[in-house]
Write a protein that holds these residues in place. Structure first.
Motif, PDB file in Angstrom:
ATOM      1  N   GLN A 207       8.520  16.273  -5.070  1.00 54.35           N
ATOM      2  CA  GLN A 207       9.408  15.328  -5.745  1.00 54.35           C
ATOM      3  C   GLN A 207       8.946  15.005  -7.158  1.00 54.35           C
ATOM      4  OE1 GLN A 207      10.336  12.034  -3.259  1.00 54.35           O
ATOM      5  NE2 GLN A 207      11.322  10.832  -4.829  1.00 54.35           N
ATOM      6  N   TYR A 208       7.636  14.948  -7.364  1.00 52.07           N
ATOM      7  CA  TYR A 208       7.099  14.522  -8.654  1.00 52.07           C
ATOM      8  C   TYR A 208       6.419  15.690  -9.364  1.00 52.07           C
ATOM      9  CZ  TYR A 208       7.843  10.062  -6.313  1.00 52.07           C
ATOM     10  OH  TYR A 208       8.402   9.012  -5.626  1.00 52.07           O
ATOM     11  N   ARG A 209       6.649  15.785 -10.666  1.00 48.95           N
ATOM     12  CA  ARG A 209       6.085  16.886 -11.442  1.00 48.95           C
ATOM     13  C   ARG A 209       4.627  16.646 -11.829  1.00 48.95           C
ATOM     14  NH1 ARG A 209      10.670  19.208 -15.596  1.00 48.95           N
ATOM     15  NH2 ARG A 209      12.299  19.637 -14.027  1.00 48.95           N
ATOM     16  N   SER A 210       4.221  15.383 -11.910  1.00 42.95           N
ATOM     17  CA  SER A 210       2.861  15.042 -12.326  1.00 42.95           C
ATOM     18  C   SER A 210       2.540  13.654 -11.810  1.00 42.95           C
ATOM     19  CB  SER A 210       2.734  15.078 -13.862  1.00 42.95           C
ATOM     20  OG  SER A 210       3.740  14.289 -14.484  1.00 42.95           O
ATOM     21  N   ALA A 211       1.238  13.343 -11.790  1.00 42.06           N
ATOM     22  CA  ALA A 211       0.793  12.022 -11.348  1.00 42.06           C
ATOM     23  C   ALA A 211      -0.370  11.572 -12.214  1.00 42.06           C
ATOM     24  CB  ALA A 211       0.362  12.044  -9.882  1.00 42.06           C
ATOM     25  N   SER A 212      -0.446  10.265 -12.447  1.00 38.98           N
ATOM     26  CA  SER A 212      -1.620   9.712 -13.124  1.00 38.98           C
ATOM     27  C   SER A 212      -1.906   8.324 -12.574  1.00 38.98           C
ATOM     28  CB  SER A 212      -1.430   9.670 -14.646  1.00 38.98           C
ATOM     29  OG  SER A 212      -0.523   8.653 -15.035  1.00 38.98           O
ATOM     30  N   ALA A 213      -3.106   7.837 -12.853  1.00 39.71           N
ATOM     31  CA  ALA A 213      -3.513   6.567 -12.272  1.00 39.71           C
ATOM     32  C   ALA A 213      -4.534   5.866 -13.148  1.00 39.71           C
ATOM     33  CB  ALA A 213      -4.094   6.786 -10.878  1.00 39.71           C
TER      34      ALA A 213
ATOM     35  N   ILE B 171       5.115  10.231 -11.511  1.00 33.76           N
ATOM     36  CA  ILE B 171       4.709   8.955 -10.945  1.00 33.76           C
ATOM     37  C   ILE B 171       3.320   8.571 -11.431  1.00 33.76           C
ATOM     38  CG2 ILE B 171       3.751  10.026  -8.839  1.00 33.76           C
ATOM     39  CD1 ILE B 171       5.043   7.601  -7.289  1.00 33.76           C
ATOM     40  N   PHE B 172       3.113   7.261 -11.694  1.00 30.18           N
ATOM     41  CA  PHE B 172       1.784   6.761 -12.043  1.00 30.18           C
ATOM     42  C   PHE B 172       1.644   5.339 -11.535  1.00 30.18           C
ATOM     43  CE2 PHE B 172       2.359   4.852 -16.629  1.00 30.18           C
ATOM     44  CZ  PHE B 172       3.652   4.453 -16.364  1.00 30.18           C
ATOM     45  N   GLY B 173       0.414   4.818 -11.599  1.00 29.29           N
ATOM     46  CA  GLY B 173       0.210   3.475 -11.081  1.00 29.29           C
ATOM     47  C   GLY B 173      -1.194   2.971 -11.334  1.00 29.29           C
ATOM     48  N   HIS B 174      -1.418   1.718 -10.915  1.00 25.25           N
ATOM     49  CA  HIS B 174      -2.679   1.015 -11.171  1.00 25.25           C
ATOM     50  C   HIS B 174      -3.261   0.502  -9.863  1.00 25.25           C
ATOM     51  CE1 HIS B 174      -4.631  -3.055 -12.308  1.00 25.25           C
ATOM     52  NE2 HIS B 174      -5.513  -2.117 -12.574  1.00 25.25           N
ATOM     53  N   SER B 175      -4.535   0.766  -9.632  1.00 29.41           N
ATOM     54  CA  SER B 175      -5.263   0.214  -8.499  1.00 29.41           C
ATOM     55  C   SER B 175      -4.604   0.615  -7.185  1.00 29.41           C
ATOM     56  CB  SER B 175      -5.384  -1.307  -8.663  1.00 29.41           C
ATOM     57  OG  SER B 175      -6.324  -1.851  -7.766  1.00 29.41           O
ATOM     58  N   MET B 176      -4.086  -0.339  -6.390  1.00 34.74           N
ATOM     59  CA  MET B 176      -3.319   0.035  -5.200  1.00 34.74           C
ATOM     60  C   MET B 176      -2.160   0.947  -5.575  1.00 34.74           C
ATOM     61  SD  MET B 176      -1.177  -2.440  -2.569  1.00 34.74           S
ATOM     62  CE  MET B 176       0.059  -2.841  -3.816  1.00 34.74           C
TER      63      MET B 176
ATOM     64  N   GLY C 227      -2.209   3.028  -8.110  1.00 36.12           N
ATOM     65  CA  GLY C 227      -2.802   4.328  -8.398  1.00 36.12           C
ATOM     66  C   GLY C 227      -2.993   5.127  -7.125  1.00 36.12           C
ATOM     67  N   HIS C 228      -3.457   4.437  -6.077  1.00 38.07           N
ATOM     68  CA  HIS C 228      -3.517   5.043  -4.744  1.00 38.07           C
ATOM     69  C   HIS C 228      -2.130   5.555  -4.348  1.00 38.07           C
ATOM     70  CE1 HIS C 228      -2.923   4.884  -0.359  1.00 38.07           C
ATOM     71  NE2 HIS C 228      -2.140   3.836  -0.570  1.00 38.07           N
ATOM     72  N   GLY C 229      -1.117   4.719  -4.527  1.00 35.71           N
ATOM     73  CA  GLY C 229       0.237   5.122  -4.174  1.00 35.71           C
ATOM     74  C   GLY C 229       0.717   6.320  -4.957  1.00 35.71           C
ATOM     75  N   ALA C 230       0.477   6.332  -6.254  1.00 39.15           N
ATOM     76  CA  ALA C 230       0.923   7.450  -7.089  1.00 39.15           C
ATOM     77  C   ALA C 230       0.282   8.761  -6.657  1.00 39.15           C
ATOM     78  CB  ALA C 230       0.611   7.151  -8.555  1.00 39.15           C
ATOM     79  N   LEU C 231      -1.021   8.732  -6.431  1.00 39.64           N
ATOM     80  CA  LEU C 231      -1.722   9.963  -6.049  1.00 39.64           C
ATOM     81  C   LEU C 231      -1.285  10.448  -4.676  1.00 39.64           C
ATOM     82  CD1 LEU C 231      -5.344   9.142  -7.306  1.00 39.64           C
ATOM     83  CD2 LEU C 231      -3.648  10.630  -8.403  1.00 39.64           C
ATOM     84  N   THR C 232      -1.142   9.532  -3.721  1.00 40.70           N
ATOM     85  CA  THR C 232      -0.801   9.967  -2.362  1.00 40.70           C
ATOM     86  C   THR C 232       0.651  10.405  -2.256  1.00 40.70           C
ATOM     87  OG1 THR C 232      -0.423   7.663  -1.686  1.00 40.70           O
ATOM     88  CG2 THR C 232      -2.591   8.595  -1.245  1.00 40.70           C
TER      89      THR C 232
ATOM     90  N   PHE D 237       0.796  -1.230   0.000  1.00 45.07           N
ATOM     91  CA  PHE D 237       0.000   0.000   0.000  1.00 45.07           C
ATOM     92  C   PHE D 237       0.832   1.286   0.000  1.00 45.07           C
ATOM     93  CE2 PHE D 237      -3.781  -2.462   0.276  1.00 45.07           C
ATOM     94  CZ  PHE D 237      -4.802  -1.611  -0.119  1.00 45.07           C
ATOM     95  N   TYR D 238       2.126   1.188  -0.284  1.00 47.77           N
ATOM     96  CA  TYR D 238       2.973   2.369  -0.502  1.00 47.77           C
ATOM     97  C   TYR D 238       2.944   3.334   0.672  1.00 47.77           C
ATOM     98  CZ  TYR D 238       2.882   0.106  -4.982  1.00 47.77           C
ATOM     99  OH  TYR D 238       2.984  -0.848  -5.974  1.00 47.77           O
ATOM    100  N   LEU D 239       3.027   2.764   1.868  1.00 48.92           N
ATOM    101  CA  LEU D 239       3.066   3.539   3.105  1.00 48.92           C
ATOM    102  C   LEU D 239       4.254   3.087   3.943  1.00 48.92           C
ATOM    103  CD1 LEU D 239       2.000   1.209   5.209  1.00 48.92           C
ATOM    104  CD2 LEU D 239      -0.258   2.018   4.544  1.00 48.92           C
ATOM    105  N   ASN D 240       4.505   3.805   5.029  1.00 48.35           N
ATOM    106  CA  ASN D 240       5.445   3.366   6.055  1.00 48.35           C
ATOM    107  C   ASN D 240       4.632   2.880   7.247  1.00 48.35           C
ATOM    108  OD1 ASN D 240       7.717   3.994   4.565  1.00 48.35           O
ATOM    109  ND2 ASN D 240       8.105   5.928   5.619  1.00 48.35           N
TER     110      ASN D 240
END
Length: 291
Positions: free
Chosen positions: A171-177, A150-155, A157-162, A109-112
């Motif tokens: 750190q990131y210039r843009s995000a997509s999911a 950064i971008f991602g799919h499903s979980m 996508g959650h990680g990319a947006l957060t 889940f791209y968390l600590n």
């Protein structure tokens, strides 16, 4: 952060560039071995190139996006490197981490994590945002980390947006999911993960790991693209909740040029869906990475 040197496991020439699998001993993941894939476009033979990080979904590894996403061809022509991390630590040996497909191994889940049981190993946020850029820099690989998206799919996508919306360092210039878990404190997947990993449970998650809550209080300009399919079973089950994210963005006065959420008629949750819109997402990020 000290890490052992990168070890190259495999290399394949593709679209005039190179897809390389590496492994190393990860400090962020408690000394476990970590693997990732890195695509270097042909332009990297002469210059440092920007990088786009892809975060995969539940049960996936570093291989799914690289092998099935249809990203490499467009990244090659755009001169963008692609970084594919794993989705969780592997082999931590924590009791219960392999009991369910939607928690533990393959579901970081791209968390600590802050619960003591998981805090030593489940630190995917630090692994992705700090550790991987550092080990790649230290290896002398020609990537310009001042230009990241950064971008991602499903979980993922959650990680990319957060990670995008909570990055105090921009750190990131843009995000997509693709089909992101957009409001995880309101869906079963998120509730299970956050109560399992976080000492502060849902309150801690709402403050740090829910894109809908983060966009509602974000104050800076953003560049976000989201696609989801109306035929997606998990969308129908209420796991994704993209409308909640869109409403929060509009309420925070982000217009369609800053936050674009597209419903794609009939598409499901699979890599057939992702590969259909892969080119759109790479070109979206190229607008910001190549400037």
């Amino acid at each position: 952060m000290e890490n052992t040197a990168l070890e190259k496991m495999s290399s394949n020439k593709t679209f005039e560039g190179e897809l390389i699998k590496y492994k190393f001993k990860s400090t962020a993941l408690g000394g476990l071995e970590a693997q990732f894939n890195l695509y270097l476009p042909p332009k990297s033979q002469n210059d440092k190139v920007p990088v786009l990080v892809y975060l995969a979904g539940l049960t996936c590894t570093e291989d799914n996006g690289a092998q099935k996403g249809s990203f490499l061809s467009v990244a090659s022509t755009q001169g963008i490197a692609l970084l594919f991390p794993d989705t969780s630590p592997r082999g931590a040996g924590i009791e219960g981490e392999d009991d369910d497909w939607d928690f533990g191994t393959g579901a970081g889940f791209y968390l600590n994590a802050t619960k003591p049981k998981y805090a030593k190993h489940y630190n995917m946020l630090t692994h992705i945002t700090v550790e991987l850029p550092q080990v790649i820099k230290d290896a002398g690989i020609p990537i310009d980390f001042t230009r990241q998206s950064i971008f991602g799919h499903s979980m993922g996508g959650h990680g990319a947006l957060t990670l995008y919306l909570s990055s105090s360092t921009k750190q990131y210039r843009s995000a997509s999911a693709f089909a992101p878990i957009s409001n995880p404190t309101k869906c079963p997947w998120g509730k299970k993960a956050f109560t399992g990993y976080l000492q502060g449970g849902m309150e801690e998650a709402q403050n740090q790991y829910d894109a809908t809550h983060l966009i509602a209080r974000f104050k800076e300009p953003v560049h976000i693209l989201v696609d989801y399919g109306t035929g997606d079973q998990f969308y129908k089950q209420g796991q994704l909740l993209p409308e909640n994210f869109l409403k929060a963005a509009r309420d925070a006065n982000y217009d369609e040029f800053q936050v674009r959420v597209r419903s794609q008629e009939g598409y499901d949750h699979s890599y057939y869906f992702i590969s259909t819109f892969a080119s759109d997402h790479i070109h979206f990020h190229a607008n910001f990475l190549k400037s």
